[in-house]
Design an enzyme around this catalytic site. Structure first.
Site, PDB file in Angstrom:
ATOM      1  N   CYS A  70       0.779  -1.072   0.063  1.00 49.70           N
ATOM      2  CA  CYS A  70      -0.136   0.059   0.009  1.00 49.70           C
ATOM      3  C   CYS A  70       0.682   1.355   0.202  1.00 49.70           C
ATOM      4  O   CYS A  70       0.395   2.189  -0.301  1.00 49.70           O
ATOM      5  CB  CYS A  70      -0.987  -0.256   1.228  1.00 49.70           C
ATOM      6  SG  CYS A  70      -0.102   0.055   2.859  1.00 49.70           S
ATOM      7  N   GLU A 108      -7.134  -6.021  -0.797  1.00 47.68           N
ATOM      8  CA  GLU A 108      -7.158  -5.108   0.156  1.00 47.68           C
ATOM      9  C   GLU A 108      -6.127  -3.936   0.109  1.00 47.68           C
ATOM     10  O   GLU A 108      -5.110  -4.365  -0.291  1.00 47.68           O
ATOM     11  CB  GLU A 108      -7.110  -5.772   1.598  1.00 47.68           C
ATOM     12  CG  GLU A 108      -7.020  -4.827   2.842  1.00 47.68           C
ATOM     13  CD  GLU A 108      -5.682  -4.707   3.491  1.00 47.68           C
ATOM     14  OE1 GLU A 108      -5.691  -3.750   4.395  1.00 47.68           O
ATOM     15  OE2 GLU A 108      -4.753  -4.882   2.837  1.00 47.68           O
ATOM     16  N   ARG A 165      -9.692   1.557  11.769  1.00 47.54           N
ATOM     17  CA  ARG A 165      -8.643   1.243  10.461  1.00 47.54           C
ATOM     18  C   ARG A 165      -9.710   1.274   9.247  1.00 47.54           C
ATOM     19  O   ARG A 165     -10.180   0.230   9.135  1.00 47.54           O
ATOM     20  CB  ARG A 165      -8.126  -0.057  10.919  1.00 47.54           C
ATOM     21  CG  ARG A 165      -7.024  -0.573  10.007  1.00 47.54           C
ATOM     22  CD  ARG A 165      -6.458  -2.052  10.178  1.00 47.54           C
ATOM     23  NE  ARG A 165      -5.488  -2.325   9.408  1.00 47.54           N
ATOM     24  CZ  ARG A 165      -4.087  -2.046   9.691  1.00 47.54           C
ATOM     25  NH1 ARG A 165      -3.997  -1.291  10.698  1.00 47.54           N
ATOM     26  NH2 ARG A 165      -3.054  -2.215   9.057  1.00 47.54           N
ATOM     27  N   ARG A 167      -9.995   0.550   5.305  1.00 46.73           N
ATOM     28  CA  ARG A 167      -9.198   0.008   4.254  1.00 46.73           C
ATOM     29  C   ARG A 167     -10.215  -0.148   3.261  1.00 46.73           C
ATOM     30  O   ARG A 167     -11.504  -0.467   3.279  1.00 46.73           O
ATOM     31  CB  ARG A 167      -8.620  -1.611   4.734  1.00 46.73           C
ATOM     32  CG  ARG A 167      -7.549  -1.287   5.844  1.00 46.73           C
ATOM     33  CD  ARG A 167      -6.349  -0.581   5.066  1.00 46.73           C
ATOM     34  NE  ARG A 167      -5.151  -0.534   5.772  1.00 46.73           N
ATOM     35  CZ  ARG A 167      -4.770   0.556   6.580  1.00 46.73           C
ATOM     36  NH1 ARG A 167      -5.338   1.424   6.852  1.00 46.73           N
ATOM     37  NH2 ARG A 167      -3.635   0.458   7.326  1.00 46.73           N
TER      38      ARG A 167
END
Length: 326
Positions: A70, A108, A165, A167
């Protein structure tokens, strides 16, 4: 179902899928410390550079899982996207999808992927993967893989994980008839206080200088009198010029930057200590008996780089429901 675990890290995807009785037939990661942790828990050492690995050698599988790197898209990085060589790892996923044609894929990444380069990067990804996106047909290009794709930004605290979090998850089906709906939000029953209430044997303190920064910023906080004595008061990103506080019984996001040590690890103000490794694992939804590499800073990095296990678990359950309906 059989699945493969690409950019496997420490195995968050694998834990979730194996818990639901699915079988891992291939795993790959090029970080030796992550592979050490993976081996301790799954008895496999998946040290493979997927960019140099032929898709023909990968076993047939039903599900491709990939939390692809990422950093090229994260606000914590330089956000170079596909100009960064790590960004092109997405196209290694494409190579495998094109060759193996699994029924399902689950990708993801950080939330920043969605708006990177004013949304152009994300649009390119969807155009490569999809025939339909969230139920609507899109304009195809020559690279298109023709999957039926659904995406959404999910927050871990909506899946009973006490962590803020966010995502993005991209889920693709070879079957064009599937109308996928992401799982509904769950009520948070597992709080940060439930995790930190036990006294750890080994603790790490902050420097006197940084402790002074925390005290100074806390005294200036508009809610000082309400939050100063809370057991779950957390400070992070501690700097002379700033300090972020979280006091809603939910942890700040655990990040890969924790592996650089220092003030990047969330700090429990009234316990006068950083999170322990065990607490970080629990905040990501890993089991208590999960084993990490012996390198402390690399362990922090690995946890911050992982998926939240309960989120993947909920997604797989939802996917199974939709498969049974068609």
């Amino acid at each position: 179902m059989k699945f493969i675990d690409l950019f496997s890290g420490i195995g968050g995807f694998r834990l979730a899928l194996e818990k639901l009785n699915h079988k891992c037939v291939f795993s790959a990661d090029n970080d030796k410390y992550s592979c050490e942790t993976y081996y301790k828990n799954f008895k496999e050492y998946p040290f493979i550079d997927i960019t140099k690995f032929s898709p023909k050698l990968i076993p047939d599988h039903d599900i491709l899982c990939a939390g692809f790197p990422c950093q090229p898209f994260s606000i914590a990085g330089k956000r170079k996207g596909f100009d960064d060589t790590r960004g092109t790892l997405f196209f290694d996923i494409v190579r495998i999808l094109k060759e193996k044609r699994p029924k399902i894929f689950i990708l993801e990444n950080v939330k920043g992927l969605v708006n990177h380069d004013k949304g152009k990067t994300f649009k390119k990804i969807l155009n490569v993967l999809s025939k339909k996106v969230n139920g609507k047909k899109i304009k195809l290009n020559r690279e298109n893989l023709g999957y039926n794709v659904f995406w959404n930004v999910l927050n871990s605290y909506n899946f009973n994980v006490p962590q803020n979090r966010e995502r993005v998850f991209i889920i693709g089906f070879r079957d064009q008839s599937i109308d996928f709906k992401f799982p509904k939000n769950l009520k948070l029953k597992n709080t940060l206080n439930d995790i930190i209430k036990f006294k750890p044997k080994k603790i790490r303190r902050i420097s006197k200088l940084s402790k002074g920064y925390i005290d100074k910023h806390l005294r200036k906080h508009k809610n000082y009198n309400k939050i100063k004595n809370l057991n779950y008061l957390v400070a992070n990103e501690v700097r002379k010029s700033r300090c972020h506080f979280r006091f809603d019984n939910i942890s700040p996001c655990l990040t890969t930057k924790m592996g650089t040590g220092g003030n990047n690890v969330p700090y429990l103000v009234n316990q006068n200590r950083f999170y322990t490794l065990e607490e970080c694992l629990l905040i990501q939804g890993f089991p208590k008996n999960f084993k990490l590499t012996n390198n402390y800073t690399e362990s922090l990095k690995q946890i911050g780089n992982s998926v939240s296990v309960p989120v993947i678990n909920s997604l797989i359950k939802q996917i199974k429901k939709k498969i049974k309906q068609v």
